[in-house]
Design an enzyme around this catalytic site. Structure first.
Site, PDB file in Angstrom:
ATOM      1  CG  HIS A 116      -2.005  -1.122   1.280  1.00  0.00           C
ATOM      2  ND1 HIS A 116      -2.614  -1.629   2.241  1.00  0.00           N
ATOM      3  CD2 HIS A 116      -2.478  -1.762  -0.102  1.00  0.00           C
ATOM      4  CE1 HIS A 116      -3.261  -2.674   1.657  1.00  0.00           C
ATOM      5  NE2 HIS A 116      -3.455  -2.765   0.527  1.00  0.00           N
ATOM      6  CB  CYS A 124       4.598  17.056  -8.217  1.00  0.00           C
ATOM      7  SG  CYS A 124       3.423  18.170  -9.195  1.00  0.00           S
ATOM      8  CB  CYS A 145       4.879  20.670  -7.041  1.00  0.00           C
ATOM      9  SG  CYS A 145       6.349  20.365  -7.862  1.00  0.00           S
ATOM     10  CB  ILE A 225       2.838  -9.709  16.497  1.00  0.00           C
ATOM     11  CG1 ILE A 225       3.827 -10.380  15.466  1.00  0.00           C
ATOM     12  CG2 ILE A 225       3.096  -8.023  16.195  1.00  0.00           C
ATOM     13  CD1 ILE A 225       3.247 -10.634  14.074  1.00  0.00           C
TER      14      ILE A 225
HETATM   15  P1  NAD Z   1      -6.745  -4.116  10.531  1.00  0.00           P
HETATM   16  O1  NAD Z   1      -6.630  -2.882  11.495  1.00  0.00           O
HETATM   17  O2  NAD Z   1      -7.802  -4.272   9.705  1.00  0.00           O
HETATM   18  O3  NAD Z   1      -6.132  -5.290  11.453  1.00  0.00           O
HETATM   19  C1  NAD Z   1      -5.386  -5.474  12.403  1.00  0.00           C
HETATM   20  C2  NAD Z   1      -5.387  -6.740  13.008  1.00  0.00           C
HETATM   21  O4  NAD Z   1      -4.067  -6.965  13.864  1.00  0.00           O
HETATM   22  C3  NAD Z   1      -6.636  -7.083  13.988  1.00  0.00           C
HETATM   23  O5  NAD Z   1      -6.999  -8.536  13.582  1.00  0.00           O
HETATM   24  C4  NAD Z   1      -6.102  -7.033  15.261  1.00  0.00           C
HETATM   25  O6  NAD Z   1      -6.709  -7.822  16.240  1.00  0.00           O
HETATM   26  C5  NAD Z   1      -4.643  -7.490  14.977  1.00  0.00           C
HETATM   27  N1  NAD Z   1      -3.542  -6.986  16.050  1.00  0.00           N
HETATM   28  C6  NAD Z   1      -3.676  -5.571  16.662  1.00  0.00           C
HETATM   29  N2  NAD Z   1      -2.720  -5.332  17.325  1.00  0.00           N
HETATM   30  C7  NAD Z   1      -1.720  -6.443  17.344  1.00  0.00           C
HETATM   31  C8  NAD Z   1      -0.729  -7.099  17.949  1.00  0.00           C
HETATM   32  N3  NAD Z   1       0.051  -6.324  18.893  1.00  0.00           N
HETATM   33  N4  NAD Z   1      -0.296  -8.139  17.613  1.00  0.00           N
HETATM   34  C9  NAD Z   1      -1.023  -9.050  17.090  1.00  0.00           C
HETATM   35  N5  NAD Z   1      -2.220  -8.891  16.342  1.00  0.00           N
HETATM   36  C10 NAD Z   1      -2.540  -7.683  16.630  1.00  0.00           C
HETATM   37  O7  NAD Z   1      -5.239  -3.760   9.848  1.00  0.00           O
HETATM   38  P2  NAD Z   1      -4.810  -4.543   8.198  1.00  0.00           P
HETATM   39  O8  NAD Z   1      -5.242  -5.859   7.985  1.00  0.00           O
HETATM   40  O9  NAD Z   1      -3.297  -4.044   8.097  1.00  0.00           O
HETATM   41  O10 NAD Z   1      -5.633  -3.723   7.298  1.00  0.00           O
HETATM   42  C11 NAD Z   1      -5.915  -2.256   7.406  1.00  0.00           C
HETATM   43  C12 NAD Z   1      -5.290  -1.409   6.533  1.00  0.00           C
HETATM   44  O11 NAD Z   1      -4.848  -0.443   6.883  1.00  0.00           O
HETATM   45  C13 NAD Z   1      -4.079  -1.841   5.687  1.00  0.00           C
HETATM   46  O12 NAD Z   1      -4.387  -1.793   4.422  1.00  0.00           O
HETATM   47  C14 NAD Z   1      -3.134  -0.840   5.740  1.00  0.00           C
HETATM   48  O13 NAD Z   1      -2.362  -0.181   4.782  1.00  0.00           O
HETATM   49  C15 NAD Z   1      -3.653   0.208   6.720  1.00  0.00           C
HETATM   50  N6  NAD Z   1      -2.979   0.776   8.058  1.00  0.00           N
HETATM   51  C16 NAD Z   1      -1.576   0.951   8.078  1.00  0.00           C
HETATM   52  C17 NAD Z   1      -1.059   1.190   9.224  1.00  0.00           C
HETATM   53  C18 NAD Z   1       0.412   1.413   9.336  1.00  0.00           C
HETATM   54  O14 NAD Z   1       1.168   1.594   8.558  1.00  0.00           O
HETATM   55  N7  NAD Z   1       1.079   1.083  10.592  1.00  0.00           N
HETATM   56  C19 NAD Z   1      -1.788   1.760  10.474  1.00  0.00           C
HETATM   57  C20 NAD Z   1      -3.300   1.556  10.178  1.00  0.00           C
HETATM   58  C21 NAD Z   1      -3.822   1.114   9.015  1.00  0.00           C
END
Ligand code: NAD
Length: 232
Positions: A116, A124, A145, A225
């Site tokens: 993503h 730009c 820009c 995790i």
């Molecule tokens: P999501 O929010 O849909 O799901 C997150 C999952 O991780 C949930 O099942 C939750 O229970 C689990 N979780 C939360 N904390 C955890 C931990 N410490 N250890 C293990 N599991 C944990 O996220 P997704 O599936 O990545 O999809 C959401 C979209 O959001 C993605 O496309 C991403 O691009 C974007 N996003 C990115 C960020 C980032 O870059 N850090 C932050 C928010 C959203």
């Protein structure tokens, strides 16, 4: 040590071809909220739902409001990698991530496929000139820009296609993987989540808070995790 964590350790120790597929849950222990946990972005109240504000249409039609939300909620530039990012560095063939925060690279991982995109890269929309994230942070309103064009983050918004080259490389690694480790993702955002169906092995491991994951997983660990991987 918990029985499932012991099984996970056995899989990880016994392989030199491990591919990681992760999501926002990998960075919650670094202080970046995910989308779907109870304290995630989807449970906060905004004028529009987050998927609306993070859509291409919204970016085009309400560019100023997009950047207000984006600066406030999508940028976490002080966040540091946690034990999960650090533990995943080194031993893996590739990290395939839905995250846009750059923390895997900050932890030292080299082969990171950002499905993503990344908040750290911007361009730009008129002349293509590249900009770092400082330009977004240091500007007010719509970042422009030097040519006058709007600067857009290299983040895949809803309604936008994924980068074909990144998808092809991710697919390659998943198809060849001995162990596929999935962590911190709800697996509901497509087409990214569909990639894991291309895994052909029998050593699928999942580490997710709540324990959600594909039924065919050889081992599923329900826990944070960073804390789980730190024990391996
Ligand atoms: P999501 O929010 O849909 O799901 C997150 C999952 O991780 C949930 O099942 C939750 O229970 C689990 N979780 C939360 N904390 C955890 C931990 N410490 N250890 C293990 N599991 C944990 O996220 P997704 O599936 O990545 O999809 C959401 C979209 O959001 C993605 O496309 C991403 O691009 C974007 N996003 C990115 C960020 C980032 O870059 N850090 C932050 C928010 C959203």
């Amino acid at each position: 040590m918990d029985e499932n964590i012991r099984k996970l350790k056995e899989l990880v120790d016994g392989s030199d071809n491990i591919v990681f597929f992760g999501g926002a849950g990998v960075s919650t222990e670094s202080g970046i909220p995910d989308f779907r946990s109870v304290d995630g972005l989807y449970h906060q109240k905004f004028r529009y739902p987050p998927e609306t504000m993070l859509s291409h249409t919204f970016f085009e039609r309400h560019t100023g409001e997009f950047f207000d939300f984006y600066r406030a909620k999508m940028l976490a530039l002080d966040a540091q990698p946690n034990a999960a990012h650090r533990k995943l560095e080194g031993k893996l063939k590739a990290v395939i991530t839905q995250n846009i925060d750059g923390l895997h690279q900050k932890a030292g991982s080299r082969e990171v496929l950002e499905l993503h995109g990344s908040v750290l890269r911007n361009h730009c929309t008129r002349c293509g000139k590249a900009y770092g994230v400082e330009r977004i942070v240091s500007s007010a309103g719509v970042p422009r820009c030097s040519c006058g064009g709007v600067i857009k983050p290299d983040v895949v918004l809803y309604e936008e296609p994924l980068d074909e080259d990144v998808m092809a490389r991710a697919l390659h690694y998943i198809r060849q993987a001995d162990v596929l480790l999935i962590g911190g993702t709800s697996l509901v955002v497509y087409p990214a989540a569909g990639l894991i169906t291309y895994y052909r092995g029998h050593k699928l491991a999942v580490v997710n808070k709540g324990g959600a994951g594909p039924a065919q997983a050889a081992v599923t660990v329900d826990g944070p995790i960073g804390q789980v991987l730190e024990q391996l």
